[in-house]
Design an enzyme around this catalytic site. Structure first.
Site, PDB file in Angstrom:
ATOM      1  N   SER A  12       1.007  -1.038  -0.134  1.00 28.69           N
ATOM      2  CA  SER A  12      -0.043  -0.077   0.223  1.00 28.69           C
ATOM      3  C   SER A  12       0.783   1.199  -0.122  1.00 28.69           C
ATOM      4  O   SER A  12       1.721   1.440   1.183  1.00 28.69           O
ATOM      5  CB  SER A  12      -0.850  -0.076   1.457  1.00 28.69           C
ATOM      6  OG  SER A  12      -1.423   1.352   1.209  1.00 28.69           O
ATOM      7  N   HIS A  37      -1.076  -1.053  -4.196  1.00 28.10           N
ATOM      8  CA  HIS A  37      -2.654  -0.680  -3.610  1.00 28.10           C
ATOM      9  C   HIS A  37      -2.537   0.727  -3.277  1.00 28.10           C
ATOM     10  O   HIS A  37      -1.603   1.100  -2.562  1.00 28.10           O
ATOM     11  CB  HIS A  37      -2.775  -1.574  -2.241  1.00 28.10           C
ATOM     12  CG  HIS A  37      -4.046  -1.203  -1.591  1.00 28.10           C
ATOM     13  ND1 HIS A  37      -5.321  -2.029  -1.914  1.00 28.10           N
ATOM     14  CD2 HIS A  37      -4.418  -0.639  -0.708  1.00 28.10           C
ATOM     15  CE1 HIS A  37      -6.343  -1.651  -1.459  1.00 28.10           C
ATOM     16  NE2 HIS A  37      -5.737  -0.810  -0.357  1.00 28.10           N
ATOM     17  N   ASP A  39      -4.582   3.986  -1.796  1.00 20.31           N
ATOM     18  CA  ASP A  39      -5.586   4.178  -1.123  1.00 20.31           C
ATOM     19  C   ASP A  39      -6.130   5.617  -1.303  1.00 20.31           C
ATOM     20  O   ASP A  39      -5.456   6.640  -0.842  1.00 20.31           O
ATOM     21  CB  ASP A  39      -5.284   4.221   0.554  1.00 20.31           C
ATOM     22  CG  ASP A  39      -4.984   2.723   0.831  1.00 20.31           C
ATOM     23  OD1 ASP A  39      -6.040   1.966   0.859  1.00 20.31           O
ATOM     24  OD2 ASP A  39      -4.153   2.077   1.344  1.00 20.31           O
ATOM     25  N   MET A  41      -8.840   8.381  -0.022  1.00 24.49           N
ATOM     26  CA  MET A  41      -9.732   8.961   1.078  1.00 24.49           C
ATOM     27  C   MET A  41     -10.056  10.385   0.736  1.00 24.49           C
ATOM     28  O   MET A  41      -9.504  11.101   0.460  1.00 24.49           O
ATOM     29  CB  MET A  41      -8.814   8.710   2.400  1.00 24.49           C
ATOM     30  CG  MET A  41      -8.304   7.560   2.621  1.00 24.49           C
ATOM     31  SD  MET A  41      -7.449   7.399   4.212  1.00 24.49           S
ATOM     32  CE  MET A  41      -6.380   5.959   4.107  1.00 24.49           C
ATOM     33  N   HIS A  71      -8.372   1.591  -4.185  1.00 27.32           N
ATOM     34  CA  HIS A  71      -9.236   1.450  -3.195  1.00 27.32           C
ATOM     35  C   HIS A  71      -9.898   2.897  -2.763  1.00 27.32           C
ATOM     36  O   HIS A  71      -9.313   3.679  -2.279  1.00 27.32           O
ATOM     37  CB  HIS A  71      -8.461   0.836  -1.800  1.00 27.32           C
ATOM     38  CG  HIS A  71      -9.340   0.529  -0.766  1.00 27.32           C
ATOM     39  ND1 HIS A  71      -8.976   0.367   0.613  1.00 27.32           N
ATOM     40  CD2 HIS A  71     -10.707   0.611  -0.466  1.00 27.32           C
ATOM     41  CE1 HIS A  71      -9.761   0.367   1.411  1.00 27.32           C
ATOM     42  NE2 HIS A  71     -11.074   0.518   0.868  1.00 27.32           N
ATOM     43  N   MET A  73     -12.117   5.090  -0.833  1.00 25.88           N
ATOM     44  CA  MET A  73     -12.651   5.179   0.365  1.00 25.88           C
ATOM     45  C   MET A  73     -13.558   6.590   0.305  1.00 25.88           C
ATOM     46  O   MET A  73     -12.997   7.877   0.979  1.00 25.88           O
ATOM     47  CB  MET A  73     -11.659   5.203   1.646  1.00 25.88           C
ATOM     48  CG  MET A  73     -11.252   3.752   1.802  1.00 25.88           C
ATOM     49  SD  MET A  73      -9.874   3.601   3.081  1.00 25.88           S
ATOM     50  CE  MET A  73      -8.595   3.909   1.566  1.00 25.88           C
ATOM     51  N   MET A 142     -12.148  -5.567   5.040  1.00 27.86           N
ATOM     52  CA  MET A 142     -11.268  -4.826   5.867  1.00 27.86           C
ATOM     53  C   MET A 142     -11.006  -5.328   7.112  1.00 27.86           C
ATOM     54  O   MET A 142     -11.937  -5.926   7.760  1.00 27.86           O
ATOM     55  CB  MET A 142     -11.979  -3.130   6.080  1.00 27.86           C
ATOM     56  CG  MET A 142     -11.954  -2.544   4.667  1.00 27.86           C
ATOM     57  SD  MET A 142     -10.428  -2.022   4.121  1.00 27.86           S
ATOM     58  CE  MET A 142      -9.332  -1.419   5.149  1.00 27.86           C
ATOM     59  N   ASP A 180      -7.137  -6.363   3.934  1.00 22.36           N
ATOM     60  CA  ASP A 180      -6.270  -4.885   3.987  1.00 22.36           C
ATOM     61  C   ASP A 180      -6.528  -4.257   5.393  1.00 22.36           C
ATOM     62  O   ASP A 180      -7.854  -4.075   6.018  1.00 22.36           O
ATOM     63  CB  ASP A 180      -7.168  -3.897   3.107  1.00 22.36           C
ATOM     64  CG  ASP A 180      -6.374  -2.517   3.030  1.00 22.36           C
ATOM     65  OD1 ASP A 180      -5.540  -2.286   3.429  1.00 22.36           O
ATOM     66  OD2 ASP A 180      -7.308  -1.654   2.430  1.00 22.36           O
TER      67      ASP A 180
HETATM   68  C1  DX5 Z   1      -6.622   1.734   5.583  1.00 21.84           C
HETATM   69  C2  DX5 Z   1      -5.979   1.411   4.050  1.00 21.84           C
HETATM   70  C3  DX5 Z   1      -4.965   0.353   4.100  1.00 21.84           C
HETATM   71  C4  DX5 Z   1      -3.555   0.775   4.700  1.00 21.84           C
HETATM   72  C5  DX5 Z   1      -3.313  -0.552   5.414  1.00 21.84           C
HETATM   73  O1  DX5 Z   1      -7.723   2.478   5.448  1.00 21.84           O
HETATM   74  O2  DX5 Z   1      -6.981   0.934   3.273  1.00 21.84           O
HETATM   75  O3  DX5 Z   1      -4.758   0.073   2.767  1.00 21.84           O
HETATM   76  O4  DX5 Z   1      -2.844   1.433   3.993  1.00 21.84           O
HETATM   77  O5  DX5 Z   1      -2.103  -0.287   6.091  1.00 21.84           O
HETATM   78  P1  DX5 Z   1      -1.527  -1.404   7.065  1.00 21.84           P
HETATM   79  O6  DX5 Z   1      -0.896  -2.448   6.430  1.00 21.84           O
HETATM   80  O7  DX5 Z   1      -0.249  -0.401   7.875  1.00 21.84           O
HETATM   81  O8  DX5 Z   1      -2.560  -1.598   8.028  1.00 21.84           O
HETATM   82 ZN    ZN Z   2      -6.675   0.091   1.499  1.00 25.73          ZN
END
Ligand code: DX5
Ligand code: ZN
Length: 221
Positions: A12, A37, A39, A41, A71, A73, A142, A180
């Site tokens: 990620s 990956h 992320d 947000m 991903h 969010m 998740m 994840d």
């Molecule tokens: C959290 C993200 C994850 C995050 C995971 O909201 O969706 O993808 O990067 O990080 P680790 O592996 O550190 O839990």
């Molecule tokens: Zn993620």
């Protein structure tokens, strides 16, 4: 229960170097890994902000050929599908929790040439995604509350993987089963035993002392 897909480790970018994300992406590719990956947000669906489609496009311009596992969010992801597809996303995952037309959005992701994914938060039961299983390329479970890296893995999510893997087998479906949040070698092995085949690792990957060994261990799961 052996998953139908070979294991994939998807580092990620959230845990990468935000002053030099292209270097973080190169590090992943140089290890022979194929997925990244990403992320996204919005500060509304989750209490944090990251980056948008322009960052993916910039990584493409910098030469990244990685498979961008994106991903979203976002409270209203349906308005951003085209932008992420154009920016170079290969797979776009949307959450089941916000209210919008999930079936139409999943179909639109595919119509734009991307794979689609559906994500469920720790508080969401697997029954919420069950009606969509025949329409998805990936289900993402998740294993932390989304928004931040570095949180502890929630073991109570393993039963969701078992249920989803059972439905996948019984219905002869082929969606990937991704996890994840708090995934490291130990928790990843637990997820693999429960049926997961795709492993997001942020902190555990980027902070690993021996990244090649970390990546190789996932390939051997
Ligand atoms: C959290 C993200 C994850 C995050 C995971 O909201 O969706 O993808 O990067 O990080 P680790 O592996 O550190 O839990
Ligand atoms: Zn993620």
């Amino acid at each position: 229960m052996s998953p139908p897909h070979a294991p994939i480790l998807a580092p990620s970018l959230l845990a990468g170097d935000h002053a030099n994300l292209a270097a973080s992406a190169r590090l992943v590719a140089d290890l022979g890994l194929t997925w990244l990956h990403c992320d996204i947000m919005d500060g509304h669906f989750v209490p944090n902000l990251t980056f948008g489609p322009e960052t993916l496009a910039a990584l493409r311009r910098a030469g990244s050929k990685l498979f961008f596992d994106t991903h979203l969010m976002l409270s209203a992801p349906q308005y951003y599908i085209e932008a992420f597809a154009q920016a170079g996303a290969n797979l776009i995952s949307i959450h089941i929790e916000p209210a919008f037309d999930h079936a139409a959005t999943l179909a639109r992701i595919r119509s734009l040439g991307c794979l689609n994914g559906l994500v469920l938060n720790p508080g969401t039961p697997v029954s919420a995604v069950e009606p969509f299983l025949a329409q998805v390329d990936l289900i993402l479970v998740m294993t932390v509350q989304p928004g931040f890296g570095g949180q502890p893995f929630r073991r109570d999510m393993l039963s969701k993987l078992t249920q989803l893997a059972t439905w996948r087998r019984e219905r002869s479906l082929a969606f990937r089963l991704e996890v994840d949040g708090g995934v490291d070698l130990a928790t990843g092995a637990n997820c693999h035993a429960a049926g997961a085949d795709t492993f997001v690792a942020g902190t555990a990957f980027f902070k690993a002392h021996d990244q090649p060994a970390f990546a190789a261990a996932f390939a051997r799961l």
